[in-house]
Motif scaffolding. Structure first.
Motif, PDB file in Angstrom:
ATOM      1  N   GLN A  97     -32.124 -40.980  36.184  1.00 52.31           N
ATOM      2  CA  GLN A  97     -31.955 -42.412  35.955  1.00 52.31           C
ATOM      3  C   GLN A  97     -32.216 -42.798  34.501  1.00 52.31           C
ATOM      4  O   GLN A  97     -31.952 -43.927  34.091  1.00 52.31           O
ATOM      5  CB  GLN A  97     -32.860 -43.228  36.882  1.00 52.31           C
ATOM      6  N   ASP A  98     -32.717 -41.833  33.699  1.00 53.74           N
ATOM      7  CA  ASP A  98     -32.978 -42.071  32.274  1.00 53.74           C
ATOM      8  C   ASP A  98     -32.026 -41.291  31.371  1.00 53.74           C
ATOM      9  O   ASP A  98     -32.177 -41.305  30.148  1.00 53.74           O
ATOM     10  CB  ASP A  98     -34.416 -41.666  31.925  1.00 53.74           C
ATOM     11  N   THR A 225     -24.564 -43.692  28.657  1.00 56.27           N
ATOM     12  CA  THR A 225     -25.576 -43.571  29.713  1.00 56.27           C
ATOM     13  C   THR A 225     -25.058 -42.679  30.831  1.00 56.27           C
ATOM     14  O   THR A 225     -23.858 -42.617  31.099  1.00 56.27           O
ATOM     15  CB  THR A 225     -25.946 -44.956  30.275  1.00 56.27           C
ATOM     16  N   CYS A 228     -26.167 -41.632  36.713  1.00 50.02           N
ATOM     17  CA  CYS A 228     -27.169 -42.252  37.586  1.00 50.02           C
ATOM     18  C   CYS A 228     -28.121 -43.166  36.816  1.00 50.02           C
ATOM     19  O   CYS A 228     -29.187 -43.541  37.323  1.00 50.02           O
ATOM     20  CB  CYS A 228     -27.975 -41.164  38.308  1.00 50.02           C
ATOM     21  N   LYS A 230     -30.234 -46.078  35.136  1.00 50.57           N
ATOM     22  CA  LYS A 230     -30.700 -47.390  35.568  1.00 50.57           C
ATOM     23  C   LYS A 230     -30.950 -48.274  34.350  1.00 50.57           C
ATOM     24  O   LYS A 230     -31.542 -47.826  33.365  1.00 50.57           O
ATOM     25  CB  LYS A 230     -31.991 -47.270  36.395  1.00 50.57           C
ATOM     26  N   TRP A 231     -30.517 -49.508  34.427  1.00 50.05           N
ATOM     27  CA  TRP A 231     -30.664 -50.492  33.356  1.00 50.05           C
ATOM     28  C   TRP A 231     -32.109 -50.569  32.865  1.00 50.05           C
ATOM     29  O   TRP A 231     -33.054 -50.504  33.654  1.00 50.05           O
ATOM     30  CB  TRP A 231     -30.199 -51.847  33.876  1.00 50.05           C
ATOM     31  N   LYS A 232     -32.293 -50.690  31.526  1.00 52.54           N
ATOM     32  CA  LYS A 232     -33.631 -50.766  30.932  1.00 52.54           C
ATOM     33  C   LYS A 232     -33.890 -52.172  30.406  1.00 52.54           C
ATOM     34  O   LYS A 232     -33.084 -52.721  29.646  1.00 52.54           O
ATOM     35  CB  LYS A 232     -33.768 -49.769  29.771  1.00 52.54           C
ATOM     36  N   GLU A 248     -20.912 -46.732  29.353  1.00 47.22           N
ATOM     37  CA  GLU A 248     -21.316 -46.092  30.601  1.00 47.22           C
ATOM     38  C   GLU A 248     -20.554 -44.793  30.819  1.00 47.22           C
ATOM     39  O   GLU A 248     -19.420 -44.615  30.341  1.00 47.22           O
ATOM     40  CB  GLU A 248     -21.068 -47.028  31.783  1.00 47.22           C
ATOM     41  N   LYS A 252     -20.013 -42.995  36.456  1.00 48.94           N
ATOM     42  CA  LYS A 252     -21.093 -43.849  36.971  1.00 48.94           C
ATOM     43  C   LYS A 252     -20.905 -44.101  38.462  1.00 48.94           C
ATOM     44  O   LYS A 252     -19.818 -44.483  38.920  1.00 48.94           O
ATOM     45  CB  LYS A 252     -21.119 -45.183  36.224  1.00 48.94           C
ATOM     46  N   ASN A 253     -21.974 -43.823  39.196  1.00 51.92           N
ATOM     47  CA  ASN A 253     -22.016 -44.000  40.659  1.00 51.92           C
ATOM     48  C   ASN A 253     -21.068 -43.064  41.404  1.00 51.92           C
ATOM     49  O   ASN A 253     -20.871 -43.222  42.615  1.00 51.92           O
ATOM     50  CB  ASN A 253     -21.714 -45.456  41.047  1.00 51.92           C
TER      51      ASN A 253
END
Length: 273
Positions: A97-98, A225, A228, A230-232, A248, A252-253
């Motif tokens: 996620q990072d 990014t 997977c 996750k928004w920061k 992205e 993504k997903n």
């Protein structure tokens, strides 16, 4: 030298890899959001000694080049080629996620390498002066297939190969001290690695060294990014988004890496302090 078939000896192989290493359109570094934040805020980049136990590829330090030279050789790994690499996301973007991929354009990358005039020793967040000599290269990696010492070895770069027999000047290239940090086993060829390689004159015993990154290079960095990610909710993320420097993943997903936490009774990851 335009092709690997033009390479006739170890010195010309090193020259060939250095020449190719300067010519990629972009240089990609797969890492995590925390590491990206440290790179941008501190304006530094860490390189790891090639035989450090923290390196994923222990085979290279044990079987390629010279063990003595590995004690003085530090590497920072980048990749070339515009396509995302799913294996690289999985290996270097943990937790997923990072995961991010840093991109540095060709001109800025070469300018940065040419301006590195100082190397610092790094340990547990602390910087120490290094006063010895060092040399720097930005080089591609050549990948070798075949058992060391066998009658023939296959050397591959960007999908093109040459076969080295026991009568060829390149025979024994896989364990030649000069090739330390320039050659890996073919099992890693999918990485398309181009390497920032720094060789110190002295064995310092340090696992990591640090080099500064000029402001213009920092400002040239763009970020992809991970699948997977996750928004920061932090100022760096907002700043990069506002400057149109974040995109992205094209997957993504669409990719789901299985996490150990999914099999844990606590069901979630908690970073250690």
């Amino acid at each position: 030298m335009l092709k690997i078939t033009d390479v006739k000896d170890i010195d010309s192989m090193i020259s060939y890899l250095k020449e190719k290493g300067k010519k990629h359109i972009n240089y990609y570094h797969y890492t995590t959001w925390d590491s990206l934040a440290k790179i941008i805020h501190n304006k530094t980049f860490l390189l790891t000694r090639g035989n450090s136990l923290s390196i994923n590829d222990q085979h290279e330090a044990l079987m390629k080049g010279s063990r003595n030279e590995w004690n003085k050789t530090y590497i920072g790994s980048f990749a070339f080629g515009a396509s995302e690499n799913m294996a690289m996301w999985g290996l270097y973007g943990l937790p997923w996620q990072d995961a991010v991929r840093i991109s540095i354009p060709q001109n800025e990358m070469n300018s940065w390498i040419n301006r590195i005039a100082q190397v610092d020793l790094f340990d547990n967040g602390y910087i120490y002066d290094y006063h010895g000599a060092f040399d720097i290269s930005l080089n591609d990696i050549v990948y070798v297939n075949g058992e060391s010492g066998s009658e023939s070895l296959q050397l591959t770069h960007r999908g093109k190969s040459i076969t080295v027999s026991d009568t060829y000047p390149l025979y024994g290239i896989d364990t030649a001290p000069k090739m330390t940090g320039f050659i890996k086993n073919y099992a890693w060829q999918y990485e398309n690695e181009v390497r920032l390689r720094i060789h110190l004159a002295n064995n310092t015993g340090y696992d990591k060294i640090s080099v500064s990154i000029p402001e213009d290079v920092i400002n040239s960095i763009t970020v992809t990014t991970g699948p997977c990610f996750k928004w920061k909710d932090d100022s760096l993320y907002r700043s990069l988004v506002n400057d149109c420097r974040v995109s992205e993943s094209g997957f993504k997903n669409l990719v789901r890496y299985k996490a150990l936490c999914d099999m844990c009774q606590h069901n979630s990851f908690m970073r250690k302090i």
